[in-house]
Design a protein around this motif. Structure first.
Motif, PDB file in Angstrom:
ATOM      1  N   CYS A 129       0.836  -1.208   0.000  1.00  0.00           N
ATOM      2  CA  CYS A 129       0.000   0.000   0.000  1.00  0.00           C
ATOM      3  C   CYS A 129       0.868   1.254   0.000  1.00  0.00           C
ATOM      4  N   GLY A 130       2.005   1.203   0.679  1.00  0.00           N
ATOM      5  CA  GLY A 130       2.946   2.323   0.621  1.00  0.00           C
ATOM      6  C   GLY A 130       3.483   2.523  -0.786  1.00  0.00           C
ATOM      7  N   LEU A 131       3.791   1.445  -1.468  1.00  0.00           N
ATOM      8  CA  LEU A 131       4.252   1.558  -2.849  1.00  0.00           C
ATOM      9  C   LEU A 131       3.144   2.067  -3.765  1.00  0.00           C
ATOM     10  N   ALA A 132       1.894   1.684  -3.489  1.00  0.00           N
ATOM     11  CA  ALA A 132       0.772   2.204  -4.278  1.00  0.00           C
ATOM     12  C   ALA A 132       0.634   3.706  -4.067  1.00  0.00           C
ATOM     13  N   TRP A 133       0.787   4.146  -2.824  1.00  0.00           N
ATOM     14  CA  TRP A 133       0.719   5.589  -2.537  1.00  0.00           C
ATOM     15  C   TRP A 133       1.837   6.337  -3.272  1.00  0.00           C
ATOM     16  N   TRP A 134       3.040   5.775  -3.278  1.00  0.00           N
ATOM     17  CA  TRP A 134       4.166   6.382  -3.977  1.00  0.00           C
ATOM     18  C   TRP A 134       3.880   6.463  -5.487  1.00  0.00           C
ATOM     19  N   GLN A 135       3.304   5.402  -6.063  1.00  0.00           N
ATOM     20  CA  GLN A 135       2.981   5.426  -7.486  1.00  0.00           C
ATOM     21  C   GLN A 135       1.863   6.433  -7.775  1.00  0.00           C
ATOM     22  N   ARG A 168       3.514   9.706  -7.996  1.00  0.00           N
ATOM     23  CA  ARG A 168       4.218   9.789  -9.277  1.00  0.00           C
ATOM     24  C   ARG A 168       3.235  10.064 -10.414  1.00  0.00           C
ATOM     25  N   PHE A 169       2.039   9.468 -10.366  1.00  0.00           N
ATOM     26  CA  PHE A 169       1.030   9.676 -11.397  1.00  0.00           C
ATOM     27  C   PHE A 169       0.556  11.128 -11.402  1.00  0.00           C
ATOM     28  N   GLU A 170       0.402  11.715 -10.223  1.00  0.00           N
ATOM     29  CA  GLU A 170      -0.072  13.100 -10.142  1.00  0.00           C
ATOM     30  C   GLU A 170       1.007  14.111 -10.481  1.00  0.00           C
ATOM     31  N   SER A 171       2.270  13.699 -10.499  1.00  0.00           N
ATOM     32  CA  SER A 171       3.347  14.647 -10.802  1.00  0.00           C
ATOM     33  C   SER A 171       3.342  14.986 -12.297  1.00  0.00           C
ATOM     34  N   PHE A 192       0.188   6.941 -17.328  1.00  0.00           N
ATOM     35  CA  PHE A 192      -0.857   5.978 -16.974  1.00  0.00           C
ATOM     36  C   PHE A 192      -0.268   4.655 -16.506  1.00  0.00           C
ATOM     37  N   GLN A 193       0.993   4.427 -16.799  1.00  0.00           N
ATOM     38  CA  GLN A 193       1.659   3.236 -16.270  1.00  0.00           C
ATOM     39  C   GLN A 193       1.715   3.323 -14.740  1.00  0.00           C
ATOM     40  N   ASN A 194       1.985   4.532 -14.221  1.00  0.00           N
ATOM     41  CA  ASN A 194       1.983   4.714 -12.774  1.00  0.00           C
ATOM     42  C   ASN A 194       0.605   4.438 -12.188  1.00  0.00           C
ATOM     43  N   LEU A 195      -0.448   4.836 -12.904  1.00  0.00           N
ATOM     44  CA  LEU A 195      -1.808   4.563 -12.435  1.00  0.00           C
ATOM     45  C   LEU A 195      -2.073   3.058 -12.419  1.00  0.00           C
ATOM     46  N   GLY A 196      -1.559   2.356 -13.380  1.00  0.00           N
ATOM     47  CA  GLY A 196      -1.696   0.899 -13.388  1.00  0.00           C
ATOM     48  C   GLY A 196      -1.028   0.281 -12.182  1.00  0.00           C
ATOM     49  N   TYR A 197       0.154   0.786 -11.835  1.00  0.00           N
ATOM     50  CA  TYR A 197       0.842   0.281 -10.650  1.00  0.00           C
ATOM     51  C   TYR A 197       0.073   0.601  -9.375  1.00  0.00           C
ATOM     52  N   VAL A 198      -0.616   1.739  -9.347  1.00  0.00           N
ATOM     53  CA  VAL A 198      -1.440   2.090  -8.184  1.00  0.00           C
ATOM     54  C   VAL A 198      -2.491   1.013  -7.958  1.00  0.00           C
ATOM     55  N   LEU A 199      -3.036   0.469  -9.030  1.00  0.00           N
ATOM     56  CA  LEU A 199      -4.059  -0.567  -8.904  1.00  0.00           C
ATOM     57  C   LEU A 199      -3.449  -1.938  -8.625  1.00  0.00           C
TER      58      LEU A 199
END
Length: 122
Positions: free
Chosen positions: A24-30, A33-36, A41-48
């Protein structure tokens, strides 16, 4: 209730919880990164994906326990396997002879295999 909190179960629960928190910490980090400005959208995929990776150890514990319970319910007392007293020998197949000129190499190979099979049967 006596065997509910064994050291092994506590360790497994702690490992599952640690995996979930880390993922979950890594999802928050991704997500950050997505909002930066450089996020994709690859970062958004990692969030999921990261929370699913964190839940996977818990799923595996559930699955192993379910399989163990099924195995225990199906066959509470397994019969002892019977020892093998004799083994029937396999008779070698009759040797075939090939007279075809095209398959001379194949015929030699088959004769060699038949000879090996005959020696193995003795």
């Amino acid at each position: 209730m006596r065997g509910l909190l064994t050291p092994q179960r506590v360790l497994i629960a702690f490992a599952c919880l640690a995996a979930l928190v880390a993922c979950c910490g890594l999802a928050w980090w991704q997500w950050q990164r997505f909002e930066s400005a450089s996020g994709t959208f690859q970062n958004l995929g990692y969030v999921l994906q990261w929370p699913l990776f964190g839940l996977f150890p818990l799923f595996m514990v559930w699955r192993f326990r379910r399989l163990a319970r099924q195995r225990r319910d199906e066959d509470p007392v397994a019969p002892a396997p019977q020892p093998v007293s004799t083994v029937d020998a396999v008779k070698p197949a009759p040797v075939e002879h090939f007279d075809d000129d095209e398959d001379a190499e194949l015929a030699a190979y088959n004769r060699m295999l038949a000879d090996l099979n005959a020696r193995d049967g003795r």
